[in-house]
Enzyme design. Structure first.
Site, short mmCIF file in Angstrom:
data_model
loop_
_atom_site.label_atom_id
_atom_site.label_comp_id
_atom_site.label_asym_id
_atom_site.label_seq_id
_atom_site.Cartn_x
_atom_site.Cartn_y
_atom_site.Cartn_z
N ALA A 8 73.24 15.61 31.23
CA ALA A 8 72.76 16.65 30.32
C ALA A 8 73.78 16.95 29.23
CB ALA A 8 72.44 17.92 31.11
N ALA A 9 74.51 15.92 28.80
CA ALA A 9 75.57 16.17 27.83
C ALA A 9 75.14 15.93 26.39
CB ALA A 9 76.78 15.28 28.16
N GLY A 10 73.97 15.31 26.22
CA GLY A 10 73.53 14.95 24.87
C GLY A 10 73.07 16.17 24.08
N ARG A 14 66.78 14.90 18.23
CA ARG A 14 65.37 14.93 17.80
C ARG A 14 64.69 16.27 18.07
NH1 ARG A 14 64.13 9.55 21.07
NH2 ARG A 14 66.01 10.30 22.10
N ASN A 166 61.56 2.13 31.55
CA ASN A 166 62.52 2.88 32.36
C ASN A 166 62.35 4.38 32.08
OD1 ASN A 166 64.84 3.92 33.58
ND2 ASN A 166 66.14 3.38 31.83
N ASN A 224 61.93 14.75 24.12
CA ASN A 224 62.89 14.42 23.06
C ASN A 224 62.68 15.24 21.81
OD1 ASN A 224 64.40 12.18 24.36
ND2 ASN A 224 62.34 11.34 24.48
N ASN A 382 69.55 60.58 25.89
CA ASN A 382 70.56 60.04 26.80
C ASN A 382 71.77 59.45 26.10
OD1 ASN A 382 68.94 57.93 25.80
ND2 ASN A 382 69.48 56.61 27.52
N TYR A 383 71.74 59.42 24.78
CA TYR A 383 72.76 58.64 24.06
C TYR A 383 73.31 59.46 22.90
CZ TYR A 383 74.64 54.48 21.60
OH TYR A 383 75.44 53.57 20.99
N ALA A 419 56.67 73.77 26.59
CA ALA A 419 56.43 72.73 25.59
C ALA A 419 57.29 72.97 24.35
CB ALA A 419 54.95 72.72 25.21
C1 UD1 Z 1 67.29 6.62 28.12
C2 UD1 Z 1 67.40 5.20 28.69
C3 UD1 Z 1 66.10 4.45 28.42
C4 UD1 Z 1 64.95 5.21 29.00
C5 UD1 Z 1 64.91 6.65 28.52
C6 UD1 Z 1 63.90 7.46 29.28
C7 UD1 Z 1 69.76 4.57 28.46
C8 UD1 Z 1 70.74 3.74 27.74
N1 UD1 Z 1 68.49 4.50 28.07
O1 UD1 Z 1 67.14 6.50 26.71
O2 UD1 Z 1 66.15 3.14 28.99
O3 UD1 Z 1 63.73 4.55 28.69
O4 UD1 Z 1 66.19 7.28 28.72
O5 UD1 Z 1 63.75 8.73 28.76
O6 UD1 Z 1 70.13 5.27 29.39
N2 UD1 Z 1 73.21 11.85 27.96
C9 UD1 Z 1 74.47 12.24 28.34
N3 UD1 Z 1 75.55 11.67 27.73
C10 UD1 Z 1 75.43 10.72 26.78
C11 UD1 Z 1 74.13 10.31 26.41
C12 UD1 Z 1 73.03 10.87 27.02
O7 UD1 Z 1 74.62 13.11 29.20
O8 UD1 Z 1 76.47 10.26 26.31
C13 UD1 Z 1 72.04 12.48 28.61
C14 UD1 Z 1 71.17 13.23 27.63
O9 UD1 Z 1 71.58 14.58 27.53
C15 UD1 Z 1 69.79 13.09 28.25
C16 UD1 Z 1 69.85 11.79 29.04
O10 UD1 Z 1 71.22 11.48 29.18
O11 UD1 Z 1 69.48 14.14 29.13
C17 UD1 Z 1 69.14 10.65 28.31
O12 UD1 Z 1 69.69 10.49 27.05
P1 UD1 Z 1 68.82 10.07 25.80
O13 UD1 Z 1 69.69 9.96 24.64
O14 UD1 Z 1 67.62 10.94 25.70
O15 UD1 Z 1 68.38 8.60 26.27
P2 UD1 Z 1 67.19 7.77 25.69
O16 UD1 Z 1 67.57 7.21 24.37
O17 UD1 Z 1 65.96 8.56 25.77
CA CA Z 2 65.36 10.72 26.41
#
Ligand code: UD1
Ligand code: CA
Length: 455
Positions: A8-10, A14, A166, A224, A382-383, A419
């Site tokens: 969850a670092a991204g 989008r 995937n 996304n 009250n304030y 009143a």
């Molecule tokens: C990723 C998969 C893709 C798959 C898709 C499904 C990879 C390389 N690709 O692509 O095959 O079809 O998910 O939704 O994994 N995140 C981090 N650190 C990073 C990058 C991402 O924590 O450096 C986290 C994001 O916060 C996110 C998740 O990983 O929750 C997926 O990242 P995202 O960039 O959405 O991957 P996709 O391009 O969708």
């Molecule tokens: Ca994604």
């Protein structure tokens, strides 16, 4: 031993938002909370969320709910998992989950854990789509084992025709996962460390990788952008509402009813259209919630009737009518048989058994006893602009219309306030307070005034 790593670092570029992607809400709950609570329904020992963009915000929402690893800078999904170093010596199975898949069910996670064993130590959750968009393509051999995953941006034309994709959910033997993570390289179109490269790496070391192909396309949808967020919301909302209705809750129009999955109802409740109930709530038996109500983190007892009102962080016991257009907030407790009428606001107030407050009133920081009556337009002052003060109103007190009680103040048992009074001194038990100027009636002045108007 079972554990889970949530990526969850991204930023979620989008989403077109400054807020980290996983803090966007579905059915009243952030995506990350939604995921962690689903994973927690299984017997998973440790959950690690990998945070990076907006990490302080994410960590403050999730504190006490999971452990964290920090990924800075964000060099891809494979790199994200490497950051969960605290798991590197653990044994057992590790689920790795894209943080942007809030609709996944515990059954699917369970199947993923069950899918791997010593002969097949890696499994990917996949789905076949008519339009595989920009998802990673799953390339299989003739036995149906997975040979590699190619990212959209790295695919050739033949690979782009593959419709099995995937979903971003994986299960691994933990020891092998951390052993092979080190072999991932960033030699691809995005110059990132892809977790998906582990498929080829596992294969190269003689380990089979399989796919668990789900038919539930909606459950695995990634979020996304805001359109996909709305789709995820709709999917989860329908699931929650269907379950509630089958358990006996009457939703008059489920399409316009928004209830989060931590809300519990008793029997014979009716929820009108356009109602939102969020957070942890318990609603008792025979309670009716009418249109325009918003309820969050509150408990409402049996036989209550809520009309177009907002109730947050509060407790309403049994047989209470509230509204239309009233507001309880900040830790109110309302005892049985109370009536709270139109346009009434209560804040941080304990309101006693059988007491009434029917119209246009503000009661804040107050302790109100049993069988009290608040007239129309009563205000607890009250304030003072700096500090807040308490008002105590004892059993049986009668507060006339348009009374201001300047706190701190105590109104005694069975006391009466006339009143229109503004009181700033305590009123003793059984006393009556009048604090307003005397009325003077001037003969003929009314007529004189009217005649002047005419000229
Ligand atoms: C990723 C998969 C893709 C798959 C898709 C499904 C990879 C390389 N690709 O692509 O095959 O079809 O998910 O939704 O994994 N995140 C981090 N650190 C990073 C990058 C991402 O924590 O450096 C986290 C994001 O916060 C996110 C998740 O990983 O929750 C997926 O990242 P995202 O960039 O959405 O991957 P996709 O391009 O969708
Ligand atoms: Ca994604």
């Amino acid at each position: 031993m079972k554990q889970a790593i949530i990526m969850a670092a991204g930023k979620g570029t989008r989403m077109m938002s400054n807020k980290p992607k996983v803090l966007h809400k579905v059915c009243g709950k952030t995506m990350i909370e939604q995921l962690v609570s689903t994973v927690n329904e299984l017997d998973v020992e440790r959950i690690c969320t990998v945070v990076g963009y907006g990490k302080d915000e994410v960590m403050s929402v999730m504190k006490d709910k999971c452990e964290f690893a920090i990924q800075e800078p964000q060099l891809g999904t494979g790199h994200a998992v490497m950051m969960a170093e605290q798991f590197k010596d653990l044994k057992g199975k590790t689920l790795v989950i894209n943080g942007d898949c809030p609709c996944l069910s515990k059954e699917t996670f369970e199947k993923m854990y069950d899918s791997i064993d010593t002969s097949t130590p890696m499994c990917i959750l996949t789905v076949v789509l008519d339009n595989p968009k920009s998802y990673g393509r799953v390339i299989k051999d003739k036995n149906g084992l997975v040979k590699k995953i190619v990212e959209y941006k790295d695919s050739n034309e033949q690979e782009l025709n593959v419709r099995e994709i995937n979903t971003g959910i994986y299960c691994f033997d933990n020891e092998l996962l951390f052993k092979y993570l080190k072999e991932i390289e960033a030699n691809n179109a995005q110059k990132e460390y892809y977790i998906t490269d582990l498929v080829e790496i596992f294969n190269n070391h003689g380990h089979q990788v399989k796919a668990y192909v789900t038919k539930n396309i909606e459950e695995v949808q990634g979020v996304n952008n805001k359109l996909e967020l709305a789709n995820a919301n709709k999917y989860l909302r329908n699931l929650i509402n269907e379950e509630l209705m089958l358990k006996g809750v009457e939703l008059i129009d489920p399409d316009s009813t928004y209830i989060s999955n931590d809300v519990v109802f008793g029997t014979d409740c009716i929820v009108y259209p356009n109602v939102v109930i969020e957070g942890k709530c318990v609603i008792g038996n025979n309670t009716v919630i009418e249109s325009g109500s918003f309820i969050k983190n509150s408990n409402i007892g049996d036989n209550c009737h809520v009309m177009a009102s907002r109730i947050t962080d509060s407790v309403m016991k049994n047989g209470i009518n509230i509204g239309p257009n009233s507001h309880l907030r900040n830790g109110c407790t309302i005892e049985d048989n109370v009536r709270i009428g139109n346009f009434v606001e209560f804040k941080n107030t304990h309101f006693g058994y059988n007491s009434k407050c029917a119209h246009l009133t503000y009661i804040g920081d107050a302790e109100v006893g049993e069988k009290c009556n608040m007239g129309c337009g009563v205000v607890t002052v009250n304030y003072d602009g700096v500090n807040k003060f308490r008002t105590v109103i004892k059993d049986g007190a009668f507060i006339g219309s348009n009374v201001n009680m300047i706190a701190p103040i105590t109104i005694g048992k069975n006391a009466v306030i006339a009143a229109g009074s503004t009181v700033n001194k305590d009123v003793g038990d059984g006393e009556m307070a009048i604090a307003r100027s005397y009325q003077i009636n001037k003969p003929e002045y009314g007529l004189k005034y009217k005649n002047k108007e005419k000229k």
